[in-house]
Design an enzyme around this catalytic site. Structure first.
Site, PDB file in Angstrom:
ATOM      1  N   HIS A 190      -1.691  -9.725  -3.885  1.00  0.00           N
ATOM      2  CA  HIS A 190      -2.400  -8.672  -4.382  1.00  0.00           C
ATOM      3  C   HIS A 190      -3.319  -9.375  -5.601  1.00  0.00           C
ATOM      4  O   HIS A 190      -2.836  -9.286  -6.913  1.00  0.00           O
ATOM      5  CB  HIS A 190      -1.430  -7.744  -5.314  1.00  0.00           C
ATOM      6  CG  HIS A 190      -2.157  -6.270  -5.623  1.00  0.00           C
ATOM      7  ND1 HIS A 190      -2.867  -6.222  -6.856  1.00  0.00           N
ATOM      8  CD2 HIS A 190      -2.124  -5.241  -4.882  1.00  0.00           C
ATOM      9  CE1 HIS A 190      -3.241  -4.999  -6.738  1.00  0.00           C
ATOM     10  NE2 HIS A 190      -2.981  -4.390  -5.693  1.00  0.00           N
ATOM     11  N   GLU A 194      -6.940  -7.217  -0.338  1.00  0.00           N
ATOM     12  CA  GLU A 194      -5.738  -7.265   0.397  1.00  0.00           C
ATOM     13  C   GLU A 194      -5.753  -7.563   1.827  1.00  0.00           C
ATOM     14  O   GLU A 194      -6.183  -6.545   2.545  1.00  0.00           O
ATOM     15  CB  GLU A 194      -4.914  -6.092   0.082  1.00  0.00           C
ATOM     16  CG  GLU A 194      -4.485  -5.736  -1.476  1.00  0.00           C
ATOM     17  CD  GLU A 194      -3.935  -4.605  -1.635  1.00  0.00           C
ATOM     18  OE1 GLU A 194      -2.936  -4.208  -1.099  1.00  0.00           O
ATOM     19  OE2 GLU A 194      -4.482  -3.695  -2.507  1.00  0.00           O
ATOM     20  N   ASN A 221       1.012  -1.266  -0.088  1.00  0.00           N
ATOM     21  CA  ASN A 221       0.095  -0.077  -0.131  1.00  0.00           C
ATOM     22  C   ASN A 221       0.702   1.360   0.047  1.00  0.00           C
ATOM     23  O   ASN A 221       2.003   1.262  -0.253  1.00  0.00           O
ATOM     24  CB  ASN A 221      -1.089   0.017   1.021  1.00  0.00           C
ATOM     25  CG  ASN A 221      -2.446   0.498   0.714  1.00  0.00           C
ATOM     26  OD1 ASN A 221      -2.436   1.455   0.209  1.00  0.00           O
ATOM     27  ND2 ASN A 221      -3.368  -0.231   1.124  1.00  0.00           N
ATOM     28  N   ARG A 222       0.318   2.428   0.523  1.00  0.00           N
ATOM     29  CA  ARG A 222       1.130   3.481   0.289  1.00  0.00           C
ATOM     30  C   ARG A 222       1.832   4.232   1.555  1.00  0.00           C
ATOM     31  O   ARG A 222       1.391   3.898   2.556  1.00  0.00           O
ATOM     32  CB  ARG A 222       0.013   4.655  -0.065  1.00  0.00           C
ATOM     33  CG  ARG A 222      -0.622   4.386  -1.683  1.00  0.00           C
ATOM     34  CD  ARG A 222      -1.684   5.157  -1.690  1.00  0.00           C
ATOM     35  NE  ARG A 222      -2.040   4.902  -3.300  1.00  0.00           N
ATOM     36  CZ  ARG A 222      -3.004   3.879  -3.637  1.00  0.00           C
ATOM     37  NH1 ARG A 222      -3.513   3.326  -2.680  1.00  0.00           N
ATOM     38  NH2 ARG A 222      -3.105   3.739  -4.933  1.00  0.00           N
ATOM     39  N   ASP A 234     -11.637   1.943  -3.478  1.00  0.00           N
ATOM     40  CA  ASP A 234     -10.071   1.661  -3.337  1.00  0.00           C
ATOM     41  C   ASP A 234      -9.936   2.142  -1.858  1.00  0.00           C
ATOM     42  O   ASP A 234      -9.206   3.124  -1.734  1.00  0.00           O
ATOM     43  CB  ASP A 234      -9.097   2.165  -4.557  1.00  0.00           C
ATOM     44  CG  ASP A 234      -7.815   1.698  -4.266  1.00  0.00           C
ATOM     45  OD1 ASP A 234      -7.560   0.887  -3.560  1.00  0.00           O
ATOM     46  OD2 ASP A 234      -6.743   2.076  -5.308  1.00  0.00           O
TER      47      ASP A 234
END
Length: 383
Positions: free
Chosen positions: A188, A342, A89-90, A265
């Site tokens: 993923h 995820e 992820n981020r 998302d």
């Protein structure tokens, strides 16, 4: 001692890698289930389970040829079926601080404003090594020598097992060898339980989704990076605490997946019942089923969050696999043609200490290893 271990591991893994192609498919099976993987990204390429008529259906997205995944990396970069890491992820600004030491990871998304799935060359692009396999299980290994600027060296084992049920089990175990470091891996996988068998509707919008323990979610800014606040799903398009069709409210989810994005998302928090531990794996945290094939998926995990992506950005240019053609000619994956699930910890928890995620995201040579355990159980609706 550590340097000797790393040298030995690198030599061993390198020798094994020379003996097999990273794009060669390895298939494992058990009653009612058949799964294939390739070492490139330790990724799942095919997963076949029976539908309501007893016919095997391939319910995950991917490509027929293993080498096409490399082309995907260089173009669409979908991360189809891969392990993503060292940090999934981020990461805001590609920066974090662990025990007073600040690290900077390449920002590979949104014009250099954040890091996605581990940087420019994440685990999805690495050539993993097959270290063990039999008819129903396979284990891949990856030695991460400080890739992408992450602190320290980490060795990870990805073990995939299929069993009667039918059930697919994924266990990702990461061991830091020398320094404190954040670790958060995820599978993923793109799911379509219809297996693209209905030519008049190739989306997942009519599939039913239920996440009974996801009453909260991580709120994000315009580029999908957490803004530090936690939201409540009640009364919003993100509410799946009761079963509903995925497409029922999706057109109301405007900007929920970033600026000018309509769809899902989002990172949903898993608040298990009070009688369960935060990492309990004995209750289903997500149920999804298709009325077309009758296939139902239940997800069990020790993680505390689910990132769901409804393929909002796909545009009908990626073909479905031959195993998903159903004699209807070449079909392409449309917008909302899949759902990525995820299992992971809270997105960018390393930059939000107020959430208390450090014990689940920061690991050292003296802590327990980082373990992402997920089990995917299949059945027929109503059976």
């Amino acid at each position: 001692m550590i340097s000797s271990l790393l040298a030995l591991s690198a030599l061993t893994l390198g020798a094994l890698a020379q003996n097999s192609s990273v794009f060669t498919k390895y298939t494992i099976s058990a009653p009612g289930i058949n799964a294939s993987f390739i070492p490139y990204g330790a990724r799942l390429t095919n997963l076949l389970v029976p539908d309501k008529n007893g016919n095997p259906q391939d319910v995950v997205l991917g490509y027929d040829s293993g080498t096409t995944y490399l082309n995907d990396t260089e173009t669409d970069h979908t991360y189809f079926g891969a392990v993503v890491g060292r940090y999934a992820n981020r990461i805001k600004n590609g920066t974090f601080t662990v025990q007073g030491v600040t690290s900077h990871i390449p920002e590979n998304e949104h014009g250099g404003e954040d890091t996605l799935h581990g940087g420019n060359v994440g685990y999805d692009q690495r050539n993993w090594t097959v270290v063990s396999s039999n008819s129903s299980s396979i284990t891949f290994s990856l030695l991460d020598l400080g890739y992408e600027g992450f602190p320290g060296n980490v060795i990870t084992y990805a073990t995939y097992t299929v069993s009667s049920g039918p059930i697919w089990t994924s266990r990702l175990v990461s061991i830091p060898l020398d320094e404190p470091t954040p670790i958060m891996l995820a599978n993923h996988v793109y799911w379509n339980l219809d297996a693209f068998s209905n030519p008049s509707d190739l989306t997942i919008l009519n599939d039913t989704l239920h996440m009974p323990y996801s009453a909260r979610y991580v709120q994000i800014d315009n580029i999908e990076v957490p803004n530090g606040t936690i939201g409540i799903v009640n009364g919003s398009s993100l509410d799946f605490t009761s079963p509903k069709q995925i497409g029922r409210d999706i057109l109301d989810a405007v900007d929920d997946c970033g600026l000018n994005c309509t769809g899902y998302d989002n990172a949903f928090i898993l608040d298990r019942p009070r009688y369960s531990a935060p990492e309990a794996t004995d209750i289903s945290v997500l149920t999804m089923y298709s009325n077309v094939t009758g296939i139902q998926l239940d997800v069990y995990t020790n993680q505390q969050s689910l990132q769901l992506y409804a393929c909002d950005n796909l545009n009908g240019t990626i073909p479905v696999k031959m195993s998903q053609q159903h004699g209807n000619g070449t079909s392409y994956v449309p917008k909302y043609g899949c759902l990525v699930i995820e299992t992971q910890q809270w997105i960018d928890g390393i930059n939000n200490p107020q959430w208390g995620q450090d014990q689940y995201q920061i690991y050292t040579p003296t802590t327990q290893p980082a373990v992402n355990y997920a089990q995917y159980e299949f059945s027929i609706v109503g059976s």
